[in-house]
Motif scaffolding. Structure first.
Motif, PDB file in Angstrom:
ATOM      1  N   MET A 300       0.829  -1.206   0.000  1.00  0.00           N
ATOM      2  CA  MET A 300       0.000   0.000   0.000  1.00  0.00           C
ATOM      3  C   MET A 300       0.863   1.255   0.000  1.00  0.00           C
ATOM      4  SD  MET A 300      -2.924  -1.119   2.761  1.00  0.00           S
ATOM      5  CE  MET A 300      -4.058  -2.480   2.429  1.00  0.00           C
ATOM      6  N   PHE A 301       1.928   1.238   0.802  1.00  0.00           N
ATOM      7  CA  PHE A 301       2.810   2.407   0.854  1.00  0.00           C
ATOM      8  C   PHE A 301       3.558   2.593  -0.464  1.00  0.00           C
ATOM      9  CE2 PHE A 301       2.305   1.154   5.347  1.00  0.00           C
ATOM     10  CZ  PHE A 301       1.753   2.328   5.826  1.00  0.00           C
ATOM     11  N   VAL A 302       3.913   1.486  -1.115  1.00  0.00           N
ATOM     12  CA  VAL A 302       4.555   1.567  -2.440  1.00  0.00           C
ATOM     13  C   VAL A 302       3.596   2.217  -3.437  1.00  0.00           C
ATOM     14  CG1 VAL A 302       5.401   0.218  -4.406  1.00  0.00           C
ATOM     15  CG2 VAL A 302       6.114  -0.391  -2.092  1.00  0.00           C
ATOM     16  N   THR A 319      -0.626  12.170  10.164  1.00  0.00           N
ATOM     17  CA  THR A 319       0.414  12.359  11.179  1.00  0.00           C
ATOM     18  C   THR A 319       1.321  11.135  11.278  1.00  0.00           C
ATOM     19  OG1 THR A 319      -1.114  11.600  12.910  1.00  0.00           O
ATOM     20  CG2 THR A 319      -0.950  13.977  12.531  1.00  0.00           C
ATOM     21  N   TYR A 320       0.721   9.942  11.396  1.00  0.00           N
ATOM     22  CA  TYR A 320       1.557   8.735  11.372  1.00  0.00           C
ATOM     23  C   TYR A 320       0.744   7.548  10.883  1.00  0.00           C
ATOM     24  CZ  TYR A 320      -0.525   6.964  15.730  1.00  0.00           C
ATOM     25  OH  TYR A 320      -1.399   6.488  16.695  1.00  0.00           O
ATOM     26  N   CYS A 321       1.451   6.611  10.261  1.00  0.00           N
ATOM     27  CA  CYS A 321       0.860   5.367   9.786  1.00  0.00           C
ATOM     28  C   CYS A 321       1.629   4.203  10.409  1.00  0.00           C
ATOM     29  CB  CYS A 321       0.925   5.272   8.268  1.00  0.00           C
ATOM     30  SG  CYS A 321      -0.034   6.554   7.421  1.00  0.00           S
ATOM     31  N   VAL A 322       1.034   3.032  10.349  1.00  0.00           N
ATOM     32  CA  VAL A 322       1.668   1.836  10.889  1.00  0.00           C
ATOM     33  C   VAL A 322       1.844   0.839   9.754  1.00  0.00           C
ATOM     34  CG1 VAL A 322       1.465  -0.076  12.521  1.00  0.00           C
ATOM     35  CG2 VAL A 322       0.638   2.201  13.161  1.00  0.00           C
ATOM     36  N   SER A 323       3.022   0.253   9.654  1.00  0.00           N
ATOM     37  CA  SER A 323       3.296  -0.751   8.628  1.00  0.00           C
ATOM     38  C   SER A 323       3.603  -2.089   9.287  1.00  0.00           C
ATOM     39  CB  SER A 323       4.479  -0.328   7.749  1.00  0.00           C
ATOM     40  OG  SER A 323       4.770  -1.329   6.781  1.00  0.00           O
ATOM     41  N   GLY A 324       3.039  -3.140   8.711  1.00  0.00           N
ATOM     42  CA  GLY A 324       3.292  -4.476   9.232  1.00  0.00           C
ATOM     43  C   GLY A 324       3.047  -5.514   8.167  1.00  0.00           C
ATOM     44  N   SER A 325       3.069  -6.789   8.570  1.00  0.00           N
ATOM     45  CA  SER A 325       2.800  -7.956   7.731  1.00  0.00           C
ATOM     46  C   SER A 325       4.002  -8.404   6.904  1.00  0.00           C
ATOM     47  CB  SER A 325       1.612  -7.722   6.795  1.00  0.00           C
ATOM     48  OG  SER A 325       1.346  -8.855   6.016  1.00  0.00           O
ATOM     49  N   ALA A 326       4.851  -7.468   6.488  1.00  0.00           N
ATOM     50  CA  ALA A 326       6.043  -7.800   5.699  1.00  0.00           C
ATOM     51  C   ALA A 326       7.056  -6.680   5.883  1.00  0.00           C
ATOM     52  CB  ALA A 326       5.683  -7.969   4.220  1.00  0.00           C
ATOM     53  N   PRO A 327       8.334  -6.954   5.634  1.00  0.00           N
ATOM     54  CA  PRO A 327       9.347  -5.902   5.778  1.00  0.00           C
ATOM     55  C   PRO A 327       9.070  -4.728   4.845  1.00  0.00           C
ATOM     56  CG  PRO A 327      10.393  -8.060   5.655  1.00  0.00           C
ATOM     57  CD  PRO A 327       8.949  -8.268   5.308  1.00  0.00           C
ATOM     58  N   LEU A 328       9.222  -3.525   5.355  1.00  0.00           N
ATOM     59  CA  LEU A 328       9.040  -2.306   4.565  1.00  0.00           C
ATOM     60  C   LEU A 328      10.406  -1.840   4.074  1.00  0.00           C
ATOM     61  CD1 LEU A 328       7.071  -0.035   3.642  1.00  0.00           C
ATOM     62  CD2 LEU A 328       7.689   1.174   5.752  1.00  0.00           C
ATOM     63  N   ILE A 344       6.087   6.853   9.529  1.00  0.00           N
ATOM     64  CA  ILE A 344       5.648   5.452   9.500  1.00  0.00           C
ATOM     65  C   ILE A 344       6.257   4.728  10.686  1.00  0.00           C
ATOM     66  CG2 ILE A 344       5.724   3.255   8.271  1.00  0.00           C
ATOM     67  CD1 ILE A 344       5.669   4.719   5.662  1.00  0.00           C
ATOM     68  N   LEU A 345       5.408   4.084  11.487  1.00  0.00           N
ATOM     69  CA  LEU A 345       5.849   3.276  12.619  1.00  0.00           C
ATOM     70  C   LEU A 345       5.757   1.818  12.203  1.00  0.00           C
ATOM     71  CD1 LEU A 345       3.901   5.142  15.441  1.00  0.00           C
ATOM     72  CD2 LEU A 345       6.201   5.613  14.584  1.00  0.00           C
ATOM     73  N   GLU A 346       6.913   1.168  12.070  1.00  0.00           N
ATOM     74  CA  GLU A 346       6.923  -0.218  11.607  1.00  0.00           C
ATOM     75  C   GLU A 346       6.876  -1.166  12.792  1.00  0.00           C
ATOM     76  OE1 GLU A 346       9.191  -3.061   8.320  1.00  0.00           O
ATOM     77  OE2 GLU A 346      10.114  -1.178   8.959  1.00  0.00           O
ATOM     78  N   GLY A 347       6.068  -2.204  12.657  1.00  0.00           N
ATOM     79  CA  GLY A 347       5.968  -3.237  13.692  1.00  0.00           C
ATOM     80  C   GLY A 347       6.138  -4.614  13.078  1.00  0.00           C
ATOM     81  N   TYR A 348       6.010  -5.626  13.927  1.00  0.00           N
ATOM     82  CA  TYR A 348       6.234  -7.000  13.472  1.00  0.00           C
ATOM     83  C   TYR A 348       5.345  -7.946  14.272  1.00  0.00           C
ATOM     84  CZ  TYR A 348       8.474 -11.616  13.805  1.00  0.00           C
ATOM     85  OH  TYR A 348       8.704 -12.963  13.854  1.00  0.00           O
ATOM     86  N   GLY A 349       4.844  -8.949  13.596  1.00  0.00           N
ATOM     87  CA  GLY A 349       4.042  -9.959  14.281  1.00  0.00           C
ATOM     88  C   GLY A 349       3.627 -11.041  13.312  1.00  0.00           C
ATOM     89  N   LEU A 350       2.726 -11.889  13.743  1.00  0.00           N
ATOM     90  CA  LEU A 350       2.203 -12.969  12.926  1.00  0.00           C
ATOM     91  C   LEU A 350       0.893 -13.443  13.534  1.00  0.00           C
ATOM     92  CD1 LEU A 350       4.363 -16.179  13.581  1.00  0.00           C
ATOM     93  CD2 LEU A 350       4.640 -14.086  14.879  1.00  0.00           C
TER      94      LEU A 350
END
Length: 545
Positions: A300-302, A319-328, A344-350
């Motif tokens: 989506m960011f791409v 102001t800010y977005c969150v990215s997850g699911s795959a490496p940005l 962009i605040l990147e996180g990680y999980g499954l």
């Protein structure tokens, strides 16, 4: 009605964050701690629907009572397969209220995949978009457990015809049948008793390594993940204003979309929901609704970064977005932040972690390439192939434990025992933790390339490729080599013409020779799974063919 509402609020027991035990408690808490407000705006083509938090809670309670009358009881599994819409939000609340188990299923799945999920879970009912009825005609053959198919009928006078051994009903009919329960939205339905350890959701994985596995999450799992990732909560006796205006563009049938929805109950956000991701629709919504942020996946960011019409819209509210699911990719992160002046605040999980393990917040120092720190209550370790802890900064497999970790893989005891060995979830992801506790994910364990005894992490190569001005995005896999065991191959999507040798030379400037792609294949696009993650299994198939 306003007086009745006030009386109901006054008579309901006091509630704070420690009183959240089961999934629908999130909605009850939202209603108890916030005045009625517009919580959802649904946009689809020329259609717009607006719902308040109390309207959705009442509809969910009626739907729950209607499901009860159909015989849905505690522990019964109910599949929800529909594109994002208000009915999904109400259905999730309703299934929890009746004590059932939610089974989100991507509406982009094929008939054999839906059939497998229905038979494996022994689902008793299916709630689905009517547009999926032709697919369900095939998918629900020979599924004797399914007794009811409920079609979300907004905008339709009649549901499409479908043959089966199950009863076909309109969603509105089921809701109407539970009208006598509408005012019970601040309490549990009679006869329904749930605990934190009861199953709440079964999410079927994408099946990249075989048949999908059902990730069984308890109420404790999903509630703890929501409360840990919540925003600012109102103080005691205070009605918090609606400050966050967020896009709901992640599929609610995915674990990432589900946790984003759950968090919205706690932070009182207004959600502007779209049934699917479209760059022009998203940019328009940001301008019209003064959107402050959204949770998204790298694809989506791409798409937004390279959208040709982005400058035509006022996106200054972000102001800010969150990215997850795959490496940005870092190039995308930096480009997006510069273009939209939005962090962009990147996180990680499954899915097995309900679905968040690490995150950034706005107060944290950000380190390039990091996915933040473990969220509260979660422990992470980096281990080698013998389960021995690795030193700081040394890569290994990421393992995790905490209240958000799944109970089991549904009806797969051997796989469950292997995944939860010693009380720690084996994520299958390779990463490391630095001296400040920041986590870095370098690759899926199965995607690691071993060339001549040297480990190569595809993300390292992808980051270099993605920095080239001619490259839109890339994906790197290992391909068989008699001499070296494996070689590096890159699939590349370009924005302008460039030849493979020029791109290899560019890589050699930043990478060791053994990491530089031996093969580069230019492709018009990269294959993705339903949530937008690059499907490397499909890329390996393409190479073999």
């Amino acid at each position: 009605n306003q007086q009745k509402e006030a009386n109901a609020m006054d008579q309901a027991p006091e509630m704070d964050i420690t009183d959240l035990h089961v999934l629908h408690d999130l909605a009850i808490y939202n209603c108890r701690t916030r005045a009625e407000y517009t919580s959802l705006i649904y946009e689809y083509e020329t259609t717009t629907r607006t719902c308040t938090n109390l309207q959705i809670a009442r509809e969910a309670t009626q739907l729950a009572a209607g499901l009860q009358k159909l015989g849905i009881q505690k522990g019964d599994r109910v599949i929800v397969t529909t594109f994002n819409c208000p009915e999904v939000v109400a259905a999730y609340q309703a299934i929890s209220r009746v004590g059932g188990v939610i089974i989100p299923a991507m509406p982009l799945l094929k008939a054999p995949e839906i059939h497998y999920i229905a038979t494996n879970s022994q689902a008793k009912a299916v709630i689905a978009s009517p547009i999926l009825f032709p697919l369900l005609q095939e998918a629900l053959k020979d599924t004797p457990s399914v007794q009811h198919l409920i079609g979300t009928d907004f905008g339709l006078e009649n549901l499409p015809e479908i043959d089966g051994t199950f009863q076909v009903l309109k969603y509105s009919e089921v809701v109407a049948s539970g009208a006598d329960a509408a005012e019970r939205y601040l309490e549990n339905l009679p006869g329904v008793s749930l605990t934190e350890d009861d199953p709440a959701v079964i999410i079927y994985t994408s099946g990249t390594t075989g048949k999908p596995k059902g990730v069984l999450l308890t109420h404790r799992n999903v509630v703890s993940n929501a409360t840990t990732n919540r925003g600012t909560l109102p103080q005691e006796g205070e009605q918090a204003p609606v400050e966050q205006r967020q896009l709901a563009i992640l599929p609610l049938a995915h674990s990432y979309g589900l946790v984003a929805l759950n968090v919205s109950y706690l932070n009182g956000a207004l959600l502007v929901m779209h049934p699917r991701f479209d760059t022009t629709a998203v940019l328009s919504a940001i301008e019209r609704h003064r959107i402050t942020g959204f949770a998204g996946v790298p694809a989506m960011f791409v798409a937004l970064l390279y959208a040709p019409d982005a400058e035509q819209y006022d996106t200054s509210s972000l102001t800010y977005c969150v990215s997850g699911s795959a490496p940005l990719p870092l190039a995308v992160l930096e480009g997006f932040e510069k273009k939209f002046n939005c962090r962009i605040l990147e996180g990680y999980g499954l899915s097995e972690a309900s679905a968040v393990l690490t995150a950034h917040n706005t107060e944290m120092v950000r380190k390039a390439g990091s996915v933040g720190k473990p969220i509260a209550g979660v422990e992470l370790l980096i281990v080698d192939e013998n389960d021995q802890p690795q030193p700081t900064g040394q890569p290994g497999e990421i393992i995790a434990r905490g209240p958000n970790i799944m109970r089991e893989y549904y009806q797969l005891p051997a796989e469950t025992e292997s995944a939860l060995r010693g009380g720690w979830l084996r994520t299958g992801d390779m990463g490391y933790i630095d001296e400040d506790g920041y986590v870095y994910v370098v690759e899926r364990k199965k995607d690691l390339i071993i060339r001549g005894g040297f480990n190569i992490y595809p993300r390292d190569v992808e980051e270099v490729l993605n920095r080239h001005p001619a490259v839109l995005e890339s994906a790197v896999i290992g391909i068989p080599s008699e001499r070296m065991g494996e070689e590096v191959k890159a699939f590349v999507v370009t924005r302008e013409e460039i030849d493979a040798e020029t791109l290899k030379a560019y890589c050699r400037e930043a990478l060791a020779n053994y990491k530089t792609p031996r093969e580069i294949e230019f492709v018009p696009s990269l294959p993705r799974n339903p949530v937008g993650k690059i499907d490397k299994k499909e890329l390996r198939k393409r190479h073999e063919n």
